[in-house]
Design a protein around this motif. Sequence first.
Motif: not given
Length: 178
Positions: A165-172
Amino acid sequence: MLYSYLQVGKLAFLYSIRVSIIIFIMFTSIKFLVKRKLEFKPINIVCEFAWVLTVIVILNITGIMGPMRGDFGTTSIFNGNVQLRFKLFEEGLSTVSLLNMTLFIPFGFFSPIVFKKLGDKWSYGILIGLVFSVIIEFIQTFIGRFVQLDDVLMNTIGTFIGYEIWFWLSKLIKSQKK
């Protein structure tokens, strides 16, 4: 049954807030002494506190510290009273298993924010959850609690979900900044 688990979680959370504030202040003070400068980034401060709170809640719910703490000692090991379960999902995928996974999602989410090097590889997201969970289960052998392979697996999966979740939010967020 779910209601009683949620009540225990609520009590552990409320107890953990005071302890987390004290530990967070100590953590921030040590960081200041080492770096000799105080970085005031509100989002980082909130995330660091949330990580400390998450760890303290986990330690409370697992009986390692707080009001639900077991009695630490080696007598259970020497008397053969250690309760180990190595069969995966012996009782099926229970509510407790899902709650274990859910408990570790915030840990996986906040860990790469607090420890920047964890964000480099997804394997670190799994490794930190696995190591923390194994440590918890090891300590539980000394306090008379069940040690289950299911817990290690579900805790690690929860940590990985939080990390993802952190990984995809940070990419977004990075893509929207561009």
